[in-house]
Structures are given as structure tokens and as C-alpha cells.
Design an enzyme around this catalytic site. Structure first.
Site, mmCIF file in Angstrom:
data_model
loop_
_atom_site.group_PDB
_atom_site.id
_atom_site.type_symbol
_atom_site.label_atom_id
_atom_site.label_comp_id
_atom_site.label_asym_id
_atom_site.label_seq_id
_atom_site.Cartn_x
_atom_site.Cartn_y
_atom_site.Cartn_z
ATOM 1 N N GLU A 99 -6.449 -11.358 -44.671
ATOM 2 C CA GLU A 99 -6.884 -10.199 -45.295
ATOM 3 C C GLU A 99 -8.007 -10.446 -46.204
ATOM 4 O O GLU A 99 -8.407 -11.834 -46.463
ATOM 5 C CB GLU A 99 -5.698 -9.556 -46.167
ATOM 6 N N HIS A 100 -8.374 -9.542 -47.180
ATOM 7 C CA HIS A 100 -9.491 -9.769 -47.828
ATOM 8 C C HIS A 100 -9.530 -10.697 -49.175
ATOM 9 O O HIS A 100 -8.159 -11.038 -49.712
ATOM 10 C CB HIS A 100 -9.899 -8.172 -48.520
ATOM 11 N N ASP A 101 -10.697 -11.306 -49.389
ATOM 12 C CA ASP A 101 -10.665 -12.168 -50.685
ATOM 13 C C ASP A 101 -9.655 -13.438 -50.544
ATOM 14 O O ASP A 101 -9.367 -14.136 -51.748
ATOM 15 C CB ASP A 101 -10.301 -11.435 -52.043
ATOM 16 N N ASN A 119 -6.291 -11.457 -51.137
ATOM 17 C CA ASN A 119 -6.522 -12.077 -52.480
ATOM 18 C C ASN A 119 -5.343 -13.224 -52.797
ATOM 19 O O ASN A 119 -4.926 -13.490 -53.821
ATOM 20 C CB ASN A 119 -6.645 -11.183 -53.655
#
Length: 119
Positions: A99-101, A119
Site C-alpha cells: 500500500e501507499h507510502d 505507511n
């Protein structure tokens, strides 16, 4: 041409570490992280200008903001979302969802179907 004793996998010739030192580009696809790192270091000692390719299976989906280090392999069916950083010589295995970051380090490995939260 195939020579007696050559090893092939799905139409790609598999070469030894010694042979790898005599060519100018490639990918170290060894699943064990520390062994992969050791082989990369050996290659660079012998040939500092060796070009490590990055291989991404066409069925994987990567956000345009993903950063991928040299020598990384991303297998089939992976999804890697925005602002994720994948280090050098990482192996992202089949169906991994990142997922993101997220930050995936150098010489790391995700098992098949791994899920990393944002994150």
C-alpha cells in the site's frame, strides 16, 4: 544456440556466478537475501560498471509515483500503491500488495501474497 550442459528456465539461459562476472548486465534472482547481496557485491568488485536491470511482470500494477531501486524483481500480480519506495535488489513475490507510502528495503523479500499496509 544451446550447448550441451547449458541450463535453461522458460527460455532464459541460467548462468553461473563466474559467467555473470563476464557480462555487462543482468539480474541476480536468488531468493535468499544474504546470498543475493553477497553475489551482487562479488559482481561489483569484479565489474563496478555492471548494469543491474529491474524486471517487472506485465500483470503487476504500479502507481506512477512508486520508486524502484536497480536490480529489483517484481513478480506477477503485484499491486504497489502511491509513494512507495522499493529498495535495490529486492524481490517482490507473486501477488504481493504494498500500500501507499511504504518503504521496502534493499535486498529484501516479500513472500507470495504478502500485504503491507499503508505507511
Amino acid at each position: 544456440a544451446r550447448v550441451e550442459g547449458d541450463v535453461w528456465f522458460r527460455g532464459i539461459k541460467v548462468i553461473s556466478e563466474a559467467k555473470a562476472l563476464t557480462i555487462g548486465a543482468g539480474l541476480v534472482a536468488i531468493g535468499e537475501n544474504f546470498k543475493r547481496e553477497s553475489v551482487v557485491k562479488k559482481i561489483l568488485e569484479f565489474n563496478p560498471s555492471f548494469y543491474f536491470i529491474t524486471a517487472i511482470h506485465p500483470s503487476s500494477v504500479l502507481d506512477p509515483t512508486v520508486s524502484i531501486g536497480k536490480g529489483t524483481f517484481i513478480a506477477a500480480g503485484c499491486i504497489i500503491n502511491s509513494s512507495t519506495v522499493i529498495g535495490q535488489h529486492a524481490l517482490i513475490n507473486t501477488g504481493s500488495l504494498i500500500e501507499h507510502d511504504c518503504h521496502v528495503g534493499d535486498f529484501s523479500f516479500t513472500g507470495p501474497g504478502s500485504v503491507l499496509g499503508g505507511n
